[in-house]
Design a protein around this motif. Structure first.
Motif, PDB file in Angstrom:
ATOM      1  N   GLY A  46       0.839  -1.198   0.000  1.00 25.51           N
ATOM      2  CA  GLY A  46       0.000   0.000   0.000  1.00 25.51           C
ATOM      3  C   GLY A  46       0.869   1.239   0.000  1.00 25.51           C
ATOM      4  O   GLY A  46       2.096   1.138  -0.110  1.00 25.51           O
ATOM      5  N   ASP A  47       0.211   2.390   0.135  1.00 26.83           N
ATOM      6  CA  ASP A  47       1.021   3.611   0.201  1.00 26.83           C
ATOM      7  C   ASP A  47       1.656   3.746   1.587  1.00 26.83           C
ATOM      8  O   ASP A  47       2.503   4.611   1.803  1.00 26.83           O
ATOM      9  CB  ASP A  47       0.235   4.867  -0.217  1.00 26.83           C
ATOM     10  CG  ASP A  47      -1.050   5.055   0.564  1.00 26.83           C
ATOM     11  OD1 ASP A  47      -1.282   4.302   1.519  1.00 26.83           O
ATOM     12  OD2 ASP A  47      -1.826   5.964   0.219  1.00 26.83           O
ATOM     13  N   LEU A  48       1.250   2.888   2.487  1.00 33.84           N
ATOM     14  CA  LEU A  48       1.775   2.791   3.853  1.00 33.84           C
ATOM     15  C   LEU A  48       1.492   4.048   4.669  1.00 33.84           C
ATOM     16  O   LEU A  48       2.212   4.373   5.604  1.00 33.84           O
ATOM     17  CB  LEU A  48       3.280   2.446   3.860  1.00 33.84           C
ATOM     18  CG  LEU A  48       3.686   1.183   3.091  1.00 33.84           C
ATOM     19  CD1 LEU A  48       5.140   0.803   3.394  1.00 33.84           C
ATOM     20  CD2 LEU A  48       2.794  -0.013   3.410  1.00 33.84           C
ATOM     21  N   THR A  87       1.444   5.641  -5.390  1.00 35.08           N
ATOM     22  CA  THR A  87       0.469   6.263  -6.306  1.00 35.08           C
ATOM     23  C   THR A  87      -0.877   6.545  -5.627  1.00 35.08           C
ATOM     24  O   THR A  87      -1.356   5.727  -4.833  1.00 35.08           O
ATOM     25  CB  THR A  87       0.231   5.419  -7.583  1.00 35.08           C
ATOM     26  OG1 THR A  87      -0.747   6.092  -8.383  1.00 35.08           O
ATOM     27  CG2 THR A  87      -0.228   4.023  -7.285  1.00 35.08           C
ATOM     28  N   GLN A  88      -1.420   7.708  -5.935  1.00 33.34           N
ATOM     29  CA  GLN A  88      -2.733   8.091  -5.419  1.00 33.34           C
ATOM     30  C   GLN A  88      -3.772   7.991  -6.535  1.00 33.34           C
ATOM     31  O   GLN A  88      -4.841   8.604  -6.483  1.00 33.34           O
ATOM     32  CB  GLN A  88      -2.682   9.515  -4.850  1.00 33.34           C
ATOM     33  CG  GLN A  88      -1.725   9.648  -3.658  1.00 33.34           C
ATOM     34  CD  GLN A  88      -2.122   8.777  -2.466  1.00 33.34           C
ATOM     35  OE1 GLN A  88      -3.200   8.920  -1.902  1.00 33.34           O
ATOM     36  NE2 GLN A  88      -1.253   7.829  -2.083  1.00 33.34           N
ATOM     37  N   TYR A  89      -3.455   7.184  -7.541  1.00 34.04           N
ATOM     38  CA  TYR A  89      -4.379   6.955  -8.657  1.00 34.04           C
ATOM     39  C   TYR A  89      -4.894   5.519  -8.677  1.00 34.04           C
ATOM     40  O   TYR A  89      -5.489   5.088  -9.654  1.00 34.04           O
ATOM     41  CB  TYR A  89      -3.717   7.346  -9.990  1.00 34.04           C
ATOM     42  CG  TYR A  89      -3.598   8.841 -10.108  1.00 34.04           C
ATOM     43  CD1 TYR A  89      -4.609   9.594 -10.703  1.00 34.04           C
ATOM     44  CD2 TYR A  89      -2.511   9.514  -9.548  1.00 34.04           C
ATOM     45  CE1 TYR A  89      -4.523  10.979 -10.768  1.00 34.04           C
ATOM     46  CE2 TYR A  89      -2.417  10.886  -9.604  1.00 34.04           C
ATOM     47  CZ  TYR A  89      -3.429  11.619 -10.214  1.00 34.04           C
ATOM     48  OH  TYR A  89      -3.350  12.987 -10.255  1.00 34.04           O
ATOM     49  N   SER A  90      -4.609   4.800  -7.650  1.00 33.57           N
ATOM     50  CA  SER A  90      -5.241   3.489  -7.482  1.00 33.57           C
ATOM     51  C   SER A  90      -5.334   3.242  -5.984  1.00 33.57           C
ATOM     52  O   SER A  90      -4.591   3.849  -5.202  1.00 33.57           O
ATOM     53  CB  SER A  90      -4.402   2.398  -8.146  1.00 33.57           C
ATOM     54  OG  SER A  90      -3.174   2.245  -7.467  1.00 33.57           O
ATOM     55  N   THR A  91      -6.239   2.375  -5.602  1.00 33.15           N
ATOM     56  CA  THR A  91      -6.401   2.097  -4.164  1.00 33.15           C
ATOM     57  C   THR A  91      -5.432   0.996  -3.736  1.00 33.15           C
ATOM     58  O   THR A  91      -4.891   0.259  -4.568  1.00 33.15           O
ATOM     59  CB  THR A  91      -7.830   1.604  -3.875  1.00 33.15           C
ATOM     60  OG1 THR A  91      -8.031   0.400  -4.599  1.00 33.15           O
ATOM     61  CG2 THR A  91      -8.865   2.634  -4.270  1.00 33.15           C
ATOM     62  N   ASP A  92      -5.269   0.884  -2.445  1.00 31.61           N
ATOM     63  CA  ASP A  92      -4.419  -0.189  -1.923  1.00 31.61           C
ATOM     64  C   ASP A  92      -5.025  -1.553  -2.261  1.00 31.61           C
ATOM     65  O   ASP A  92      -4.315  -2.547  -2.387  1.00 31.61           O
ATOM     66  CB  ASP A  92      -4.223  -0.018  -0.414  1.00 31.61           C
ATOM     67  CG  ASP A  92      -3.375   1.213  -0.115  1.00 31.61           C
ATOM     68  OD1 ASP A  92      -2.602   1.619  -1.013  1.00 31.61           O
ATOM     69  OD2 ASP A  92      -3.498   1.779   0.975  1.00 31.61           O
ATOM     70  N   PHE A  93      -6.330  -1.584  -2.413  1.00 33.09           N
ATOM     71  CA  PHE A  93      -7.011  -2.823  -2.821  1.00 33.09           C
ATOM     72  C   PHE A  93      -6.499  -3.284  -4.195  1.00 33.09           C
ATOM     73  O   PHE A  93      -6.100  -4.445  -4.375  1.00 33.09           O
ATOM     74  CB  PHE A  93      -8.518  -2.534  -2.870  1.00 33.09           C
ATOM     75  CG  PHE A  93      -9.365  -3.733  -3.149  1.00 33.09           C
ATOM     76  CD1 PHE A  93      -9.282  -4.428  -4.341  1.00 33.09           C
ATOM     77  CD2 PHE A  93     -10.278  -4.164  -2.197  1.00 33.09           C
ATOM     78  CE1 PHE A  93     -10.074  -5.536  -4.595  1.00 33.09           C
ATOM     79  CE2 PHE A  93     -11.070  -5.270  -2.434  1.00 33.09           C
ATOM     80  CZ  PHE A  93     -10.972  -5.952  -3.636  1.00 33.09           C
TER      81      PHE A  93
HETATM   82  C1  LIG Z   1     -10.681  11.374 -10.025  1.00 35.81           C
HETATM   83  C2  LIG Z   1      -9.941  10.991  -8.784  1.00 35.81           C
HETATM   84  N1  LIG Z   1     -10.637  10.915  -7.632  1.00 35.81           N
HETATM   85  C3  LIG Z   1     -10.010  10.555  -6.499  1.00 35.81           C
HETATM   86  C4  LIG Z   1      -8.669  10.299  -6.503  1.00 35.81           C
HETATM   87  C5  LIG Z   1      -7.989   9.996  -5.201  1.00 35.81           C
HETATM   88  N2  LIG Z   1      -7.625   8.643  -4.996  1.00 35.81           N
HETATM   89  C6  LIG Z   1      -8.060   7.609  -5.710  1.00 35.81           C
HETATM   90  S1  LIG Z   1      -7.350   6.148  -5.209  1.00 35.81           S
HETATM   91  C7  LIG Z   1      -6.493   6.918  -3.996  1.00 35.81           C
HETATM   92  C8  LIG Z   1      -5.570   6.160  -3.111  1.00 35.81           C
HETATM   93  C9  LIG Z   1      -6.197   5.799  -1.841  1.00 35.81           C
HETATM   94  O1  LIG Z   1      -5.167   5.215  -1.116  1.00 35.81           O
HETATM   95  C10 LIG Z   1      -6.748   8.267  -3.978  1.00 35.81           C
HETATM   96  C11 LIG Z   1      -6.175   9.256  -3.008  1.00 35.81           C
HETATM   97  C12 LIG Z   1      -7.977  10.367  -7.736  1.00 35.81           C
HETATM   98  N3  LIG Z   1      -6.649  10.089  -7.850  1.00 35.81           N
HETATM   99  N4  LIG Z   1      -8.646  10.707  -8.866  1.00 35.81           N
END
Ligand SMILES: Cc1ncc(C[n+]2csc(CCO)c2C)c(N)n1
Ligand SMILES: Nc1ncnc2c1ncn2[C@@H]1O[C@H](COP(=O)(O)OP(=O)(O)OP(=O)(O)O)[C@@H](O)[C@H]1O
Length: 319
Positions: free
Chosen positions: A96-98, A121-127
């Protein structure tokens, strides 16, 4: 043909041999995976809230154990009673992003040789980082070599810090022949019933994995439900009659992703034919239940989500 709905008695015999179904599944196998499949228990960042004997059993039934970031805190806290137990239940990976993993828990698992991978990366979830990692673990010898190389331990196991796991995954999938990939039974704990955006994200994963990485068989286990996707064009759900009687309660056929038509069900208390269903028009088969003695058949025009109520206190007797 017009729509139909019939109310069945509490027990009916369904002749599975007469049903032509594309897909077959066994309800218990969502929790107790078949040995000829790869299996993973994925722990997400919500309080672990199932009985301990059940948790330990499910743990041993899965080949691989993965914690999504702060989920490692949840595991650590869940096993607080006895230090010796904690060291028996070490996940294979934490990724994860930790941002939510505490220092104490990070240090503990690092000390115990758990592979901890940071992905900022904050463009995908830890899932989804977990899902890509799990596929790489089972399908990429190159990834396994990277992980087992001791020289990489100090440098995020040789994985680029921002989104290396996604890059490796995308490269691997180009040469992956899906039909030859061993199915991965993926049971997720948490992910449903906490924060609503996370819950909806979890539901999206049922659809996107079914579409883009169909060798994954994802289901969620909560303290009250099993939640999974039923593919269009007919699925026969099988179960042991005692298992159904003691461990299973209500169920719901939930067209969350898109409206559809339930072409036919056989073995539900309220069986339908040609039954349009949608969240928008409010026609959803909720509070239904399995009355087929040992199976139930569901055929829909599009993929649909099924939740099955489970009695977690009794499950252990059937695993
Ligand atoms: C359109 C758009 N909406 C929300 C996020 C934010 N985001 C999505 S996944 C994630 C990581 C969660 O750990 C975060 C912060 C984004 N990047 N783009
Ligand atoms: N409250 C919650 N309810 C349901 N699922 C959750 C919840 N919190 C976390 N999860 C699941 O556990 C995973 C790991 O949790 P983590 O706290 O690292 O979240 P995240 O991906 O960093 O998201 P965010 O930064 O928005 O909290 C998430 O990707 C999500 O799938």
């Amino acid at each position: 043909m017009g729509e139909e709905c019939v109310e069945n008695p509490e027990r009916i015999e369904i002749d599975a041999d007469l049903i032509k179904s594309r897909n077959k599944m066994n309800l218990k196998e969502l929790i107790h995976p078949n040995k000829d499949e790869n299996s993973t228990l994925l722990i997400l960042n919500q309080k672990i809230d199932i009985p301990k004997p059940l948790f330990y059993k499910i743990w041993t039934l899965h080949d691989l154990k993965v914690c999504a970031d702060g989920a490692a805190n949840r595991l650590y806290d869940y096993l607080k009673d006895d230090e010796s137990i904690r060291t028996k239940y070490l996940p294979d990976y934490i990724i994860g992003d930790l941002d939510s993993l505490t220092e104490k828990v990070f240090d503990y698992y690092k000390r115990n040789k758990v592979i901890v991978i940071k992905q900022t990366t904050q463009y995908s979830t830890d899932f989804t980082k977990c899902v890509n990692l799990i596929s790489l673990h089972f399908n990429s010898p190159k990834f396994r070599a990277l992980i087992s190389n001791e020289n990489n331990h100090q440098s995020n196991h040789g994985i680029e810090l921002e989104k290396g796991i996604h890059t490796l995954y995308n490269t691997m999938t180009k040469s992956l022949i899906f039909s030859k990939v061993t199915p991965i039974s993926l049971l997720a704990l948490g992910g449903i019933g906490g924060r609503f955006d996370q819950t909806i994200h979890s539901i999206t994963q049922l659809y996107t994995l079914s579409e883009n990485a169909s060798y994954f068989k994802l289901s969620y286990m909560t303290p009250t439900d099993l939640i999974f996707l039923i593919k269009k064009n007919g699925t026969l759900i099988e179960y042991d009659p005692h298992f159904r009687k003691l461990c299973i309660g209500n169920c719901g056929l939930l067209p969350i992703g898109e409206a559809t038509v339930i072409k036919e069900t056989r073995g539900l208390k309220w069986d339908v034919k040609n039954w349009p269903t949608s969240v928008v028009n409010g026609r959803v088969s909720s509070s239904n239940r399995f009355v087929g003695e040992n199976c139930c058949f569901i055929e829909t025009e599009h993929d649909i989500i099924l939740n099955v109520e489970i009695f977690v206190n009794r499950l252990i007797d059937f695993l």
